[in-house]
Design an enzyme around this catalytic site. Structure first.
Site, PDB file in Angstrom:
ATOM      1  N   GLY A  33       0.824  -1.209   0.000  1.00  0.00           N
ATOM      2  CA  GLY A  33       0.000   0.000   0.000  1.00  0.00           C
ATOM      3  C   GLY A  33       0.852   1.250   0.000  1.00  0.00           C
ATOM      4  N   GLY A  86       0.565  -1.187   6.645  1.00  0.00           N
ATOM      5  CA  GLY A  86      -0.514  -0.229   6.858  1.00  0.00           C
ATOM      6  C   GLY A  86      -1.819  -0.921   7.202  1.00  0.00           C
ATOM      7  CB  ALA A  87      -4.431  -0.835   9.028  1.00  0.00           C
ATOM      8  CE  LYS A  98      -2.598  -5.574   6.643  1.00  0.00           C
ATOM      9  NZ  LYS A  98      -2.342  -4.390   5.807  1.00  0.00           N
ATOM     10  N   GLY A  99      -6.650  -5.004   3.421  1.00  0.00           N
ATOM     11  CA  GLY A  99      -7.027  -5.601   2.153  1.00  0.00           C
ATOM     12  C   GLY A  99      -7.538  -4.616   1.119  1.00  0.00           C
ATOM     13  CD  GLU A 107      -1.819  -6.597   3.235  1.00  0.00           C
ATOM     14  OE1 GLU A 107      -1.391  -5.620   2.623  1.00  0.00           O
ATOM     15  OE2 GLU A 107      -2.987  -6.668   3.648  1.00  0.00           O
ATOM     16  CE  LYS A 125      -5.919   4.748   5.726  1.00  0.00           C
ATOM     17  NZ  LYS A 125      -4.727   3.999   5.412  1.00  0.00           N
TER      18      LYS A 125
HETATM   19  C1  5RP Z   1      -3.319  -3.647   1.312  1.00  0.00           C
HETATM   20  C2  5RP Z   1      -3.578  -3.142   2.688  1.00  0.00           C
HETATM   21  C3  5RP Z   1      -3.058  -1.786   3.017  1.00  0.00           C
HETATM   22  O1  5RP Z   1      -2.254  -1.887   4.147  1.00  0.00           O
HETATM   23  C4  5RP Z   1      -4.221  -0.880   3.301  1.00  0.00           C
HETATM   24  O2  5RP Z   1      -5.109  -0.895   2.195  1.00  0.00           O
HETATM   25  C5  5RP Z   1      -3.763   0.551   3.595  1.00  0.00           C
HETATM   26  O3  5RP Z   1      -3.255   1.115   2.426  1.00  0.00           O
HETATM   27  P1  5RP Z   1      -2.673   2.590   2.388  1.00  0.00           P
HETATM   28  O4  5RP Z   1      -1.418   2.585   3.188  1.00  0.00           O
HETATM   29  O5  5RP Z   1      -2.440   2.855   0.927  1.00  0.00           O
HETATM   30  O6  5RP Z   1      -3.710   3.522   2.968  1.00  0.00           O
HETATM   31  O7  5RP Z   1      -4.162  -3.781   3.515  1.00  0.00           O
HETATM   32  O8  5RP Z   1      -3.975  -4.858   1.079  1.00  0.00           O
END
Ligand code: 5RP
Length: 222
Positions: A33, A86-87, A98-99, A107, A125
């Site tokens: 991410g 990240g999350a 996540k995802g 992950e 978040k």
């Molecule tokens: C990817 C994830 C990422 O950690 C989540 O979507 C957060 O992304 P970003 O740092 O771009 O906000 O779970 O599958």
């Protein structure tokens, strides 16, 4: 501060946090991410201080290699000292959704192997209750409709993420309108649906530490 500046601040804090724990044999787990991408860029500055990495996606592996950071297959390492990712949402128990980037299965595997899971996120978040962010569920393609019907029975509104195939060759259903009051129970219930590979609730294995980028600095939650 912009959201990207908050993401950079937490990514920088993660490198500062893990650096003293690493030695020449250490393996670092690396997530996926935009926040994880900033982490990768800062990790490159200390690449001589550890052995290599395991990546949670092909995209992160490619970015790591572009910095000259070794990337190993998970099956060829004995363990992972820390995993930084990240999350999409994080609650005060450090349970996560996540995802959003469709990398949830790898992950979850990397998190399961890691001694310490360091979550990095900007303050958008941080939530009291998980579920405003549609819950990603990775599904074997032929089971998509079956799984969608079962998710409706659990109270959700699944939406097929059109045009996305995961690194594992599967599809994603994003489940809207779930009230996730019991994250561990729902994580288990969804994983028990035939055809589900895994879902994006990280409650059975939550983060160990959250570095949250806020306008008043990076806050640490354990
Ligand atoms: C990817 C994830 C990422 O950690 C989540 O979507 C957060 O992304 P970003 O740092 O771009 O906000 O779970 O599958």
């Amino acid at each position: 501060m912009t959201q990207d500046e908050l993401k950079k601040a937490t990514a920088r804090a993660a490198v500062d946090y893990i650096a003293p724990k690493l030695d020449a044999d250490s393996i670092v787990g690396v997530g996926t991410g935009s926040t994880a991408n900033f982490f990768i860029d800062y990790l490159a500055e200390i690449k001589g201080q550890f052995d290599g990495t395991v990546a949670s996606s092909d995209a992160s592996a490619e970015r790591l290699r572009s910095h000259g950071i070794p990337v190993y297959d998970l099956n060829s390492v004995d363990g992972i000292q820390c995993y930084v990712d990240g999350a999409d949402e994080a609650n005060p128990a450090l349970q996560l959704i996540k995802g959003g980037g469709a990398a949830l299965t790898r992950e979850k595997i990397v998190a399961a192997v890691s001694s310490e899971f360091v979550c990095i996120a900007d303050e958008s978040k941080w939530v009291p209750l998980l579920g405003d962010f549609p819950l990603p569920v990775e599904v074997i393609p032929m089971a998509r409709s079956l799984v969608a019907r079962e998710l409706v029975k659990l109270g959700g509104d699944p939406v097929y993420r059109q045009g996305v195939t995961t690194d594992n060759g599967n599809v994603i259903l994003d489940v809207h309108n779930l009230k996730i009051t019991e994250p561990k129970a729902l994580e288990e219930a969804i994983n028990n649906i035939t055809g589900v590979v895994t879902n994006g609730i990280f409650a059975l294995r939550p983060a160990d530490i959250l570095l949250l980028g806020t306008t008043s600095g990076v806050k640490t939650f354990t």
